[in-house]
Design an enzyme around this catalytic site. Structure first.
Site, PDB file in Angstrom:
ATOM      1  N   LYS A  11       0.924  -1.210  -0.090  1.00 32.21           N
ATOM      2  CA  LYS A  11      -0.092   0.007   0.011  1.00 32.21           C
ATOM      3  C   LYS A  11       0.808   1.219   0.027  1.00 32.21           C
ATOM      4  O   LYS A  11       0.366   2.389   0.396  1.00 32.21           O
ATOM      5  CB  LYS A  11      -1.078   0.091   1.157  1.00 32.21           C
ATOM      6  N   SER A  41      -4.916   3.379   3.532  1.00 29.81           N
ATOM      7  CA  SER A  41      -4.972   2.545   2.302  1.00 29.81           C
ATOM      8  C   SER A  41      -5.236   1.109   2.461  1.00 29.81           C
ATOM      9  O   SER A  41      -6.212   0.441   2.040  1.00 29.81           O
ATOM     10  CB  SER A  41      -3.697   2.893   1.508  1.00 29.81           C
ATOM     11  N   HIS A  82       7.522  -7.328  -2.103  1.00 29.87           N
ATOM     12  CA  HIS A  82       7.256  -6.865  -0.812  1.00 29.87           C
ATOM     13  C   HIS A  82       8.201  -7.614   0.296  1.00 29.87           C
ATOM     14  O   HIS A  82       7.915  -7.337   1.475  1.00 29.87           O
ATOM     15  CB  HIS A  82       5.830  -7.116  -0.295  1.00 29.87           C
TER      16      HIS A  82
HETATM   17  P1  A3P Z   1      -4.722   5.018  -1.827  1.00 32.13           P
HETATM   18  O1  A3P Z   1      -5.328   3.699  -1.299  1.00 32.13           O
HETATM   19  O2  A3P Z   1      -4.311   5.772  -0.684  1.00 32.13           O
HETATM   20  O3  A3P Z   1      -5.347   5.867  -2.792  1.00 32.13           O
HETATM   21  P2  A3P Z   1       0.107  -0.494  -3.427  1.00 32.13           P
HETATM   22  O4  A3P Z   1       0.012  -0.636  -4.900  1.00 32.13           O
HETATM   23  O5  A3P Z   1       1.529  -0.564  -2.957  1.00 32.13           O
HETATM   24  O6  A3P Z   1      -0.863  -1.460  -2.950  1.00 32.13           O
HETATM   25  O7  A3P Z   1      -0.278   0.902  -3.034  1.00 32.13           O
HETATM   26  C1  A3P Z   1      -1.508   1.373  -3.535  1.00 32.13           C
HETATM   27  C2  A3P Z   1      -1.579   2.644  -3.015  1.00 32.13           C
HETATM   28  O8  A3P Z   1      -1.034   3.660  -4.225  1.00 32.13           O
HETATM   29  C3  A3P Z   1      -3.168   3.403  -3.321  1.00 32.13           C
HETATM   30  O9  A3P Z   1      -3.092   4.284  -2.368  1.00 32.13           O
HETATM   31  C4  A3P Z   1      -3.464   4.030  -4.729  1.00 32.13           C
HETATM   32  O10 A3P Z   1      -4.140   4.715  -5.103  1.00 32.13           O
HETATM   33  C5  A3P Z   1      -1.650   4.411  -4.679  1.00 32.13           C
HETATM   34  N1  A3P Z   1      -1.479   4.622  -6.153  1.00 32.13           N
HETATM   35  C6  A3P Z   1      -1.455   3.920  -7.204  1.00 32.13           C
HETATM   36  N2  A3P Z   1      -0.908   4.653  -8.470  1.00 32.13           N
HETATM   37  C7  A3P Z   1      -1.046   5.935  -7.908  1.00 32.13           C
HETATM   38  C8  A3P Z   1      -0.617   7.212  -8.930  1.00 32.13           C
HETATM   39  N3  A3P Z   1      -0.375   7.176 -10.083  1.00 32.13           N
HETATM   40  N4  A3P Z   1      -0.685   8.134  -8.235  1.00 32.13           N
HETATM   41  C9  A3P Z   1      -0.954   8.219  -6.561  1.00 32.13           C
HETATM   42  N5  A3P Z   1      -1.060   7.201  -6.001  1.00 32.13           N
HETATM   43  C10 A3P Z   1      -1.236   6.060  -6.836  1.00 32.13           C
END
Ligand code: A3P
Length: 285
Positions: free
Chosen positions: A42, A127, A97
């Site tokens: 996240k 998140s 991870h």
């Molecule tokens: P949020 O839930 O706060 O929106 P992961 O990929 O490690 O699981 O992380 C997911 C988080 O990264 C989510 O956060 C997602 O929206 C955010 N994320 C993914 N792509 C993004 C982008 N292009 N710009 C900003 N945040 C992004």
């Protein structure tokens, strides 16, 4: 907890991980020109699955428009790697991870580079809370307050946020590792892309950086079916409950933490990092 397997003390979802996939990762042969984005869950993993191929191929959109993110830049430790590894062209990009001490032996003897993405843990918690609500392969988070304790005690997939960060901060990989924050990427994506491309030894023009930045924006990624998880059946990711690309902002924790929760969160994180020589790039206040 039957939806998780325990691997060196870490909870991993059985849907995406197996003892075979973890053995495959341990026996994986890293090449010197491999690049791995290491990200605590996240904190921007899927974002890096968009960024890395474009930085490495000079902005050719083919991979992000034709290959789903989990096959395009696979997780080192997940089941899908074995199915796609032979199709991956060098320089190969992966995400992981895993904490540093669980990286395979060949990683240590190779010159593979690591980009470690870190995000303010308060926003990671928020998140993760919503992700646990939508992901059929993760345990029910309960209330936000309950989930905060679960998170702080490390009873979440890939364990404690502080342990993950500490393991990589102590990795002593020298010029093989660069640290970047999610917040830096949100604030000025072209500048963050430039820093990453320099680290990867890619000399990209300003025009190419701007093009990559556009295609890696939250808005563009949200409309890319190869990156927004809309291809995944609802039983695994229920888009009625939340979205994978949910908000993509800095500071959403302010909409969720009470002052008591903030004090509790800060006190645990401070205590766990009190003997560390590194400092966090954000205030936890
Ligand atoms: P949020 O839930 O706060 O929106 P992961 O990929 O490690 O699981 O992380 C997911 C988080 O990264 C989510 O956060 C997602 O929206 C955010 N994320 C993914 N792509 C993004 C982008 N292009 N710009 C900003 N945040 C992004």
């Amino acid at each position: 907890m039957t939806m998780y397997l325990l691997y060196h003390g870490l909870l991993l979802p059985k849907e995406t991980h197996s003892l075979e996939s973890l053995k495959f990762a341990q026996e994986f042969t890293f090449k010197d020109d491999d690049v791995v984005a290491v990200v605590y869950p996240k904190s921007g993993t899927v974002w890096m699955q968009e960024v890395l191929p474009l930085l490495l191929n000079g902005g050719d959109l083919t991979p992000i428009q034709t290959i789903p993110n989990w096959d395009r830049v696979p997780w080192l430790e997940e089941k899908r790697l074995e199915a796609v590894v032979d199709k991956m062209a060098s320089p190969r990009a992966m995400v992981s991870h895993l904490p540093y001490h669980l990286m395979p032996p060949s990683f240590h003897t190779s010159k593979a580079k690591v980009i470690y993405v870190m995000r303010n843990p308060k926003d990671v918690l928020v998140s993760s809370f919503y992700f646990h609500q939508m992901a059929g392969f993760l345990s029910d988070p309960g209330t936000f307050d309950e989930f905060m304790n679960t998170f702080l005690e490390g009873r979440v997939f890939f364990g404690k946020w502080t342990d993950h960060l500490k393991s990589w901060k102590h990795s002593e990989l020298g010029d093989r590792i660069m640290f970047i924050t999610y917040e830096e990427m949100v604030q000025d994506l072209p500048a963050a892309l430039k820093r990453m491309s320099d680290f990867l030894g890619r000399d990209l023009s300003e025009e190419t950086i701007q093009k990559i930045s556009h295609h890696c924006s939250f808005k563009t990624m949200k409309s890319n079916s190869m990156s927004n998880f809309s291809l995944v059946p609802k039983v695994y990711l229920d888009s009625d409950k939340s979205q994978f690309l949910r908000k993509g902002v800095v500071g959403d924790w302010k909409n969720h933490f009470s002052s008591e929760q903030l004090a509790r969160f800060r006190s645990v994180i401070h205590k766990e990092l009190q003997d560390e020589s590194f400092t966090l790039p954000w205030s936890l206040d």
